[in-house]
Design an enzyme around this catalytic site. Sequence first.
Site, PDB file in Angstrom:
ATOM      1  N   HIS A  40     -85.084 -46.707 -38.353  1.00  0.00           N
ATOM      2  CA  HIS A  40     -85.189 -45.489 -37.538  1.00  0.00           C
ATOM      3  C   HIS A  40     -84.900 -44.242 -38.371  1.00  0.00           C
ATOM      4  O   HIS A  40     -83.855 -43.613 -38.218  1.00  0.00           O
ATOM      5  CB  HIS A  40     -84.203 -45.571 -36.374  1.00  0.00           C
ATOM      6  CG  HIS A  40     -84.471 -46.691 -35.419  1.00  0.00           C
ATOM      7  ND1 HIS A  40     -84.236 -48.009 -35.736  1.00  0.00           N
ATOM      8  CD2 HIS A  40     -84.965 -46.702 -34.154  1.00  0.00           C
ATOM      9  CE1 HIS A  40     -84.572 -48.788 -34.702  1.00  0.00           C
ATOM     10  NE2 HIS A  40     -85.015 -48.013 -33.741  1.00  0.00           N
ATOM     11  N   SER A  43     -84.346 -40.812 -36.222  1.00  0.00           N
ATOM     12  CA  SER A  43     -83.061 -40.746 -35.517  1.00  0.00           C
ATOM     13  C   SER A  43     -81.923 -40.485 -36.488  1.00  0.00           C
ATOM     14  O   SER A  43     -80.864 -40.007 -36.095  1.00  0.00           O
ATOM     15  CB  SER A  43     -82.793 -42.067 -34.779  1.00  0.00           C
ATOM     16  OG  SER A  43     -83.841 -42.372 -33.897  1.00  0.00           O
ATOM     17  N   ASP A 159     -78.439 -39.044 -27.560  1.00  0.00           N
ATOM     18  CA  ASP A 159     -78.546 -38.426 -26.242  1.00  0.00           C
ATOM     19  C   ASP A 159     -79.088 -39.408 -25.205  1.00  0.00           C
ATOM     20  O   ASP A 159     -78.670 -39.387 -24.048  1.00  0.00           O
ATOM     21  CB  ASP A 159     -79.349 -37.124 -26.276  1.00  0.00           C
ATOM     22  CG  ASP A 159     -80.673 -37.208 -27.016  1.00  0.00           C
ATOM     23  OD1 ASP A 159     -80.975 -38.261 -27.628  1.00  0.00           O
ATOM     24  OD2 ASP A 159     -81.427 -36.215 -26.994  1.00  0.00           O
ATOM     25  N   SER A 348     -53.417 -58.787  -8.022  1.00  0.00           N
ATOM     26  CA  SER A 348     -54.120 -60.040  -7.728  1.00  0.00           C
ATOM     27  C   SER A 348     -54.184 -60.947  -8.953  1.00  0.00           C
ATOM     28  O   SER A 348     -54.077 -62.164  -8.831  1.00  0.00           O
ATOM     29  CB  SER A 348     -55.551 -59.761  -7.260  1.00  0.00           C
ATOM     30  OG  SER A 348     -55.569 -59.155  -5.993  1.00  0.00           O
ATOM     31  N   GLU A 369     -65.109 -52.104 -15.269  1.00  0.00           N
ATOM     32  CA  GLU A 369     -64.950 -53.327 -16.052  1.00  0.00           C
ATOM     33  C   GLU A 369     -65.561 -53.208 -17.439  1.00  0.00           C
ATOM     34  O   GLU A 369     -65.107 -53.875 -18.377  1.00  0.00           O
ATOM     35  CB  GLU A 369     -65.545 -54.513 -15.299  1.00  0.00           C
ATOM     36  CG  GLU A 369     -64.811 -54.873 -14.001  1.00  0.00           C
ATOM     37  CD  GLU A 369     -65.194 -54.006 -12.810  1.00  0.00           C
ATOM     38  OE1 GLU A 369     -66.129 -53.169 -12.950  1.00  0.00           O
ATOM     39  OE2 GLU A 369     -64.572 -54.152 -11.746  1.00  0.00           O
ATOM     40  N   GLN A 430     -67.233 -62.211  -4.247  1.00  0.00           N
ATOM     41  CA  GLN A 430     -65.977 -62.279  -4.996  1.00  0.00           C
ATOM     42  C   GLN A 430     -65.799 -63.610  -5.730  1.00  0.00           C
ATOM     43  O   GLN A 430     -64.769 -63.835  -6.359  1.00  0.00           O
ATOM     44  CB  GLN A 430     -64.774 -62.087  -4.058  1.00  0.00           C
ATOM     45  CG  GLN A 430     -64.939 -61.022  -2.999  1.00  0.00           C
ATOM     46  CD  GLN A 430     -65.000 -59.625  -3.555  1.00  0.00           C
ATOM     47  OE1 GLN A 430     -64.051 -59.177  -4.164  1.00  0.00           O
ATOM     48  NE2 GLN A 430     -66.105 -58.934  -3.360  1.00  0.00           N
TER      49      GLN A 430
END
Lengths: 624, 624
Positions: A40, A43, A159, A348, A369, A430
């Site tokens: 690249h 970039s 970006d 929990s 997460e 769950q």
Amino acid sequence: MATPVSESTVGTADLETVRELAQQLRVDSVRSSTSAGSGHPTSSMSAADVLAVLVARHLRYDWDNPADPANDHLIFSKGHASPLIYSIFKAVGVVGDDELINGYRRFGERLQGHPTPVLPWVDVATGSLGQGLPDGVGVALAGKYLDKVPYRVWVICGDSEMAEGSVWEALDKASYYNLSNLIAIVDVNRLGQRGPTELGWDLDTYARRVESFGARAVVVDGHDIAAIDAVLADAEDVTRPTVILARTRKGEGFSETADVEGWHGKPFPADMADRAIAELGGLRDLRVRGPVPPADLPRPAPVERPVITLPTYDLGAKVATRRAYGQALAALGARTDVVALDAEVSNSTYSEDFAKIYPDRFFEIFIAEQQLVAAAVGLSVRGYVPFASTFAAFFSRAYDFIRMAAISQADIRLSGSHAGVEIGADGPSQMALEDIAMMRAVGGSTVLYPSDATSAAKLVEAMADLPGVSYLRTTRGAYPVLYGPDEPFAPGGSKVLRRSNADTVTLIGAGVTLHESLAAADTLVAEGIAARVIDLYSVKPVDAATLADAAQATGGRIVVTEDHYPEGGLASAVLEALSDGGVPLSVRHLAVRSLPGSGTSQELLDAAGISARHIVEAARDLLR
Amino acid sequence: MATPVSESTVGTADLETVRELAQQLRVDSVRSSTSAGSGHPTSSMSAADVLAVLVARHLRYDWDNPADPANDHLIFSKGHASPLIYSIFKAVGVVGDDELINGYRRFGERLQGHPTPVLPWVDVATGSLGQGLPDGVGVALAGKYLDKVPYRVWVICGDSEMAEGSVWEALDKASYYNLSNLIAIVDVNRLGQRGPTELGWDLDTYARRVESFGARAVVVDGHDIAAIDAVLADAEDVTRPTVILARTRKGEGFSETADVEGWHGKPFPADMADRAIAELGGLRDLRVRGPVPPADLPRPAPVERPVITLPTYDLGAKVATRRAYGQALAALGARTDVVALDAEVSNSTYSEDFAKIYPDRFFEIFIAEQQLVAAAVGLSVRGYVPFASTFAAFFSRAYDFIRMAAISQADIRLSGSHAGVEIGADGPSQMALEDIAMMRAVGGSTVLYPSDATSAAKLVEAMADLPGVSYLRTTRGAYPVLYGPDEPFAPGGSKVLRRSNADTVTLIGAGVTLHESLAAADTLVAEGIAARVIDLYSVKPVDAATLADAAQATGGRIVVTEDHYPEGGLASAVLEALSDGGVPLSVRHLAVRSLPGSGTSQELLDAAGISARHIVEAARDLLR
């Protein structure tokens, strides 16, 4: 190509040298990608000025001692622009020109298509976008709260990757934790892979988003060396993370590519490369290094690793393995390198047991997460021993981060609670029913699934010293303690809980299904059927020898029962281990085969066909 | 509990009735969760006023005809507050009081712990936070661009889930696509599971974030019925999505729980429930319905499903399966219900072939894979046939969304390109090496991995009519076409490409490893070893009969070769199918067993031990 001119600059280069360096980075990006036939270059060219200023004048880094804990960190989130970072490694003198040009993207070489930590100057593997900044948050947390060393964490973003939600999880946590030591630089070159980005050069919108997430936004012309220099000199904020939005042109420096669509990820043909190099002023061989960390910077306190006293449990007492996780983690906290993180469910998962004793080494990541796992990766970069916990089902949210952690060769520990239909009334959203498959498929991973508190606690302790990604699956409900405190457990092991010379069938389980298997064995023995029972607490690596013995001893008759979908879990591990044994197998595989709903644990285990009575029936059927 | 008082209101209720309705919703949330012994009453109580106003006066929904395409959509992203939505279902008369109180969270019942589409008024399963809004974006895209029906999509979010990056991916896309028909209501009750949320009641910050992402933010007191009513009456914007930030108190309406920590996810004990009900004014049995869609709303155009003419390929021509994917998808586009989405790599996945012909049915999601999958789920809610594509590795970013799509019983099609080490120089971050394991473990999924262009095209066509989550793994490089245009392919099938009565070993591959297996068979036959070769293009479901035949015919000698990590992929599928065959197996499993780097395809296949010469060696070894 002609032999490059050699010139060397040591220390902090002046801006004119930096300007030359930026052109060299462009030229070398073109040369390396054209030579490789992929990569690249455009970039790389957009971010060359920013990186030249950063590396030559602001990044405090001892290139001869990348392990120096006072070094700044440079995380190259836009990993596809690897020609640029590798050209920097050449410019600072740690990679030779020959390696850059002839090693890039070649087989067996370390200058891979996207950077990975096979290079000592690379903290984390990048190439899946939107991960560098979340990883950087983890490193910055270490710097500010654990190391207490004033290094900075610089993250170079593209970006396009600002469209990833994980970037905003990262900024949210960075501001929540006041990570003034975190500086992101976004290379806003307005062109993505297949065309313009969503926001183009709308830097105002980027800035508003960044500020609204609690970071300081600074806009700069990403090709104005002096302006960049001024911004970087002032990059560290007192209280907030900083995001520098650099307006750049993709392919900058070469008239045929500057701000031109259609050149993403394409090396220039040789003649075009020659024209580009000529327009960029030809080859250079500058050697430029920036500042090193001041010698008087504080260094992290040495790690204390006292003997750990694990919790012990009475045989037969009912204790949830998630509870044992929390208690063992709290015990492990005596080691000052152990840190814990949770996604707002510590009451929990029971990581709260650790948090209460060691609040300074506990990081609440809230319900994010991806950032949870990325923070663990970042903490591992600085040598900490992170344990991250949430519901087992929700690690699926971070699977790309877990996959990349393995490529980063990060040592992280994940604990997923509330696995399988055993959770009961909360219903399928769950219930982790694919987590074992997902975690086993991670390169180099360890997958542990204890059935009782003793084994859970011992395996937590073992995880602290495991390399790579390790995963502990814990259970919601409380089940009897099966093992005394002196029973050893280690990854790769298993336990044979019922064994006789008369065994005619093997029952294999882990977690709740081990308890069901034991109950089944009790029923069967009353019918005169002796069943061997194996606690397969280590699903990866698996104890192939014990499985082979059992298969041999019981005529290949095996019932594997798991609280998981049928694919990729316990049974897969067993079948892989026995695939070349030469014993004809008759395996009954009891697993969750349809979408569960709500109910009690026992109702759901029974409805899924994984309760003791189904195991009994399967064993009888095998012996018919 | 006493028999509830009965009262019925039809049409649009007045505000006093709405106030009573809100109290009824609270009472019923308390009753149902206390009766079940689990659930989230306080999370229900905070949002009761907002939901009462919405359902009684603004949601245009024909409860007797949930399939009416003019209905508004109500997506309950904070799925843990299921007592509230179920209490609404009772209030509108589609669920009885007995079912609400005695069915909630019980085994075999439809009022599960978190809502799923087993209920006809539920579009998507929720319970993994941060997914309702991204799903809603998909439904709103359908409404605005495909159905062209002015229904609104209302999404009820919790405040904790605003920490999920996926929420910001969703708002970003909602504003990019000007989804003025999308209205999110955030129940800002400031308390998460284990304590205060990150932002608490800092509604200004929420509003700034929302506005910076291009949505209109409206702040309201979430317990002021009249204020809520005014805001909802004006909820639909002309050009932008709207986010209503409702300041609420968790556990509102009961002095023992209102804004009190420690009551998340806890049903009230019976005596406390009695006190709560008394304080809330006792039982009610209001029946309240709001407006239905005006009869003169436009309805979607009927779907056109002409005969599809798939592309055909010449035997032996080298065509990448990703290329065939794009061409087949473009051919399928003649069906007006087929839509395509991509994560900014359509020129690599070749979904651009579709986009060029049917730009109105192509959605560019940019680099936001969670939103990519969620948009597909949302489009499937409205009956469209979405195909979403990106690099196979990057579907790992959306695994939680894919898992939840299966629970939603959504019919979505995913195409992952650039699988395995075959991709070559880009390196491991771009190599899907765990995708088959991940996708096989999804409940009810179909996993397809074609080796040539003909089979790829035919399988793409088959996917259009498959239920559930289907996944197509495509290959980067171009390999010879193996099948003529009349060869049939279907999920669950396989092809035997080499077969003789003298076969002594079976070689199994898919994708690139099938070509390696064929090359190996050619080498072996020259040595006098006849090898059966199976194209296992359907990895799930797998063709167990053909595998069993081959195992029987070749003495259990099998070489399975896959461009994937060893766990959970092709070999797992094969071993599961043969686990009860009674034939002693001697399986050699060639897979990627260490972290790859860069190189050419052939170098990397060879280094991983999955190239033809390794297959030859394994076969020879089996026959020694």
